[in-house]
Design an enzyme around this catalytic site. Structure first.
Site, PDB file in Angstrom:
ATOM      1  N   SER A   9       0.710  -1.095   0.095  1.00 32.85           N
ATOM      2  CA  SER A   9       0.343   0.293  -0.063  1.00 32.85           C
ATOM      3  C   SER A   9       0.921   1.016  -0.014  1.00 32.85           C
ATOM      4  O   SER A   9       1.695   1.238   0.801  1.00 32.85           O
ATOM      5  CB  SER A   9      -1.392  -0.194   1.100  1.00 32.85           C
ATOM      6  OG  SER A   9      -2.098  -0.846   1.057  1.00 32.85           O
TER       7      SER A   9
HETATM    8  N1  SAH Z   1      -0.974  -4.908   3.944  1.00 34.85           N
HETATM    9  C1  SAH Z   1      -0.030  -5.319   2.888  1.00 34.85           C
HETATM   10  C2  SAH Z   1      -0.937  -4.718   1.308  1.00 34.85           C
HETATM   11  C3  SAH Z   1      -0.978  -6.026   0.837  1.00 34.85           C
HETATM   12  S1  SAH Z   1      -2.021  -5.414  -0.614  1.00 34.85           S
HETATM   13  C4  SAH Z   1       1.400  -4.658   2.894  1.00 34.85           C
HETATM   14  O1  SAH Z   1       1.129  -3.946   3.976  1.00 34.85           O
HETATM   15  O2  SAH Z   1       2.176  -5.079   1.536  1.00 34.85           O
HETATM   16  C5  SAH Z   1      -3.410  -6.881  -0.114  1.00 34.85           C
HETATM   17  C6  SAH Z   1      -3.090  -8.290   0.346  1.00 34.85           C
HETATM   18  O3  SAH Z   1      -4.554  -9.520   0.537  1.00 34.85           O
HETATM   19  C7  SAH Z   1      -2.272  -9.250  -0.888  1.00 34.85           C
HETATM   20  O4  SAH Z   1      -1.236  -9.778  -0.771  1.00 34.85           O
HETATM   21  C8  SAH Z   1      -3.541 -10.532  -1.151  1.00 34.85           C
HETATM   22  O5  SAH Z   1      -2.873 -11.418  -1.702  1.00 34.85           O
HETATM   23  C9  SAH Z   1      -4.335  -9.916   0.394  1.00 34.85           C
HETATM   24  N2  SAH Z   1      -5.515 -11.293  -0.227  1.00 34.85           N
HETATM   25  C10 SAH Z   1      -6.695 -10.858  -0.689  1.00 34.85           C
HETATM   26  N3  SAH Z   1      -7.589 -11.729  -0.908  1.00 34.85           N
HETATM   27  C11 SAH Z   1      -7.330 -12.084   0.803  1.00 34.85           C
HETATM   28  C12 SAH Z   1      -8.092 -12.569   1.257  1.00 34.85           C
HETATM   29  N4  SAH Z   1      -9.441 -13.519   1.356  1.00 34.85           N
HETATM   30  N5  SAH Z   1      -8.186 -13.150   2.538  1.00 34.85           N
HETATM   31  C13 SAH Z   1      -6.251 -13.153   3.028  1.00 34.85           C
HETATM   32  N6  SAH Z   1      -5.607 -12.350   2.202  1.00 34.85           N
HETATM   33  C14 SAH Z   1      -5.708 -11.545   1.192  1.00 34.85           C
END
Ligand code: SAH
Length: 217
Positions: free
Chosen positions: A65
């Site tokens: 993010s």
């Molecule tokens: N908080 C993260 C943002 C990553 S983007 C950071 O600081 O880097 C969002 C993430 O959510 C992705 O890695 C994606 O694989 C995950 N994601 C999507 N759907 C999900 C689900 N149902 N359960 C858990 N993770 C999920």
């Protein structure tokens, strides 16, 4: 572990000031952003850009993010040290590290095995002790519920019922809701067993929250 130079620290201080000017005022959040080396959460080819206020690609086609989003979501939690927080979407682990640095007891779920594995190794090497789970965040984490705060970092089509059910009374859920393109950031504060007060906090762009584990058939 990768190095953290004075230059990186200087860039983090500048980033914190930039986020302050863009509306992040919670000192605990700003201190955590000054402290956590964001460049360790990115591929080394992005190292020079790590302290720009931008999202970047990470493994498995996901994104880390934008720092402003991390700052605002963390601030809207209004969390105090020691609170139990559930994050959905560990991704790179950066947001998780910021929450740990804020003194929170963090639980985080990721559905991509590769990201789950790399975030587990990195966060542990940095001395953080979150509880990380490989699974589908739609189910929440019933074994550790209820939570004081829940933070979703992927775009949900609707607010998952399990997450509402796993919130303490007085607790709050921050979740971007909407389809592809832009989502609205929702805050739901639990008033009682059945009542939630809902407010909206602007538009954001997240990768989608998908059903199931990525490699499960
Ligand atoms: N908080 C993260 C943002 C990553 S983007 C950071 O600081 O880097 C969002 C993430 O959510 C992705 O890695 C994606 O694989 C995950 N994601 C999507 N759907 C999900 C689900 N149902 N359960 C858990 N993770 C999920």
């Amino acid at each position: 572990m990768r190095s953290d130079s004075l230059k990186h620290q200087g860039l983090r201080n500048q980033l914190a000031e930039e986020l302050r000017s863009k509306g992040v005022s919670d000192e605990r959040v700003l201190r955590a952003i000054q402290k956590v080396p964001r460049h360790w959460f990115l591929d080394s080819s992005f190292e020079d850009y790590a302290y720009q206020d931008k999202a970047f690609p990470i493994a498995s086609g996901q994104t880390i993010s934008q720092p402003l989003t991390v700052g605002l979501q963390s601030q809207w939690l209004e969390a105090t040290p020691g609170m139990k927080v559930l994050e959905i979407g560990t991704g790179s682990g950066y947001q998780c590290a910021v929450l740990c640095e804020m003194g929170l007891k963090v639980h985080s779920i990721e559905r991509q095995k590769e990201l789950f594995d790399s975030a587990s190794v990195l966060l542990k090497s940095m001395g953080y002790r979150p509880t990380l789970k490989f699974g589908d965040g739609h189910q929440g984490l019933p074994t550790y519920a209820p939570f004081d705060r829940i933070l979703v970092t992927a775009a949900a089509l609707d607010v998952p019922h399990a997450l509402l059910a796993q919130l303490k009374i007085g607790g709050r859920l921050i979740i971007p809701v909407g389809g592809e393109g832009e989502q609205r950031m929702l805050m739901l504060v639990r008033q009682s067993e059945t009542e939630f007060v809902r407010s909206e906090h602007g538009s954001f762009r997240f990768v989608p929250m998908l059903e199931g584990k990525a490699n499960a058939q």
